[in-house]
Design an enzyme around this catalytic site. Structure first.
Site, PDB file in Angstrom:
ATOM      1  N   HIS A 270      93.676  35.188  57.550  1.00  0.00           N
ATOM      2  CA  HIS A 270      92.874  35.382  56.333  1.00  0.00           C
ATOM      3  C   HIS A 270      93.002  36.846  55.923  1.00  0.00           C
ATOM      4  CE1 HIS A 270      89.632  35.942  53.601  1.00  0.00           C
ATOM      5  NE2 HIS A 270      88.850  36.545  54.463  1.00  0.00           N
TER       6      HIS A 270
ATOM      7  N   GLY B  38      84.740  43.647  62.428  1.00  0.00           N
ATOM      8  CA  GLY B  38      84.567  45.070  62.114  1.00  0.00           C
ATOM      9  C   GLY B  38      85.227  46.076  63.039  1.00  0.00           C
TER      10      GLY B  38
ATOM     11  N   GLU C 284      84.235  35.353  59.832  1.00  0.00           N
ATOM     12  CA  GLU C 284      84.805  34.141  59.215  1.00  0.00           C
ATOM     13  C   GLU C 284      85.224  33.105  60.253  1.00  0.00           C
ATOM     14  OE1 GLU C 284      84.258  33.575  56.318  1.00  0.00           O
ATOM     15  OE2 GLU C 284      84.463  35.363  55.087  1.00  0.00           O
TER      16      GLU C 284
ATOM     17  N   GLY D 103      89.986  41.065  56.588  1.00  0.00           N
ATOM     18  CA  GLY D 103      90.940  40.067  57.061  1.00  0.00           C
ATOM     19  C   GLY D 103      90.704  39.759  58.529  1.00  0.00           C
TER      20      GLY D 103
ATOM     21  N   HIS E 285      92.580  39.908  52.479  1.00  0.00           N
ATOM     22  CA  HIS E 285      92.104  40.269  51.133  1.00  0.00           C
ATOM     23  C   HIS E 285      93.258  40.947  50.391  1.00  0.00           C
ATOM     24  CE1 HIS E 285      87.653  40.668  52.688  1.00  0.00           C
ATOM     25  NE2 HIS E 285      88.144  39.460  52.871  1.00  0.00           N
TER      26      HIS E 285
HETATM   27 ZN   LIG Z   1      87.333  37.852  53.885  1.00  0.00          ZN
END
Ligand SMILES: [Zn+2]
Length: 219
Positions: free
Chosen positions: A95, A46, A76, A28, A97
């Site tokens: 964003h 990360g 992203e 995310g 997951h």
């Molecule tokens: Zn993603």
């Protein structure tokens, strides 16, 4: 350059996203767009949300040029910048997951009007964008195209992206869509959900305009 407010808000909402279960590990990402300066503030790639500090937030322009920060931006970043380019009112993008949104995205079906709060996405349903590999410009294009007027869009076999007028609205929308996706999943597990009709959803959208406490000028 300072922009501490934007950077700190991203740090705080990143931690919230992780503690409230919307993201596992470093998945995310979040960003804020400052329209006046044309700058995008985005979480680094990360880095554990619990360890992220405001120094880790990357500042870029809408074309992806790094203006400030020594970390790599979220992979992203295309997704974030393309939303700002296509959605004039968007000032924040989230964003995730999150499990139920990702579950529905694996069926490559939309989140449907199984609960009225879906109206917060400015849409009757949350569409699912065609599958493209994570971190690509193609994924960003596919997401923006599928979203249309909706403030939320699923990414096939991946997760969800939402935008809002500020980071607090975008974050709330991500949580609400996870809730609706969970209701859809649960309802589909025991039967065939009855969906709200277009007319019922129009009525809800009308009601949302007057929801909450009246503004001072209304009194
Ligand atoms: Zn993603």
């Amino acid at each position: 350059m300072n922009y501490n407010e934007e950077k700190q808000a991203l740090v705080n909402y990143g931690k919230k996203m992780s503690t409230e279960g919307l993201s596992s590990g470093t998945s995310g990402n979040l960003s804020i767009f400052n329209k006046e300066s044309g700058l995008v503030f985005i979480t680094p790639s990360g880095v554990d949300y619990q360890k992220t500090t405001s120094k880790d937030i990357v500042v870029m322009d809408l074309e992806g040029n790094i203006i400030d920060g020594d970390k790599k931006p979220s992979s992203e970043w295309h997704l974030h910048t393309l939303f700002y380019k296509n959605k004039p009112d968007a000032r924040a993008v989230v964003h995730t997951h999150s499990v139920f949104c990702t579950t529905i995205s694996a069926l490559r079906m939309p989140i449907k009007p199984v609960h009225y709060v879906i109206a917060d996405a400015n849409s009757i349903e949350v569409p699912c964008a065609d599958y493209k590999r994570y971190g690509t410009e193609e994924l960003a294009k596919s997401a923006v195209k599928a979203a249309g007027k909706s403030d939320a869009v699923l990414l096939a076999n991946h997760g969800i992206v939402v935008c809002g007028k500020d980071i607090s609205s975008a974050y709330s929308l991500a949580k609400e869509m996870e809730y609706v996706a969970e209701i859809q999943y649960r309802a589909m597990s025991i039967g065939k959900p009855i969906l709200l009709t277009d007319d019922e959803m129009k009525e809800v959208a009308e009601g949302f305009k007057n929801y909450g406490q009246p503004k001072k000028e209304d009194k």
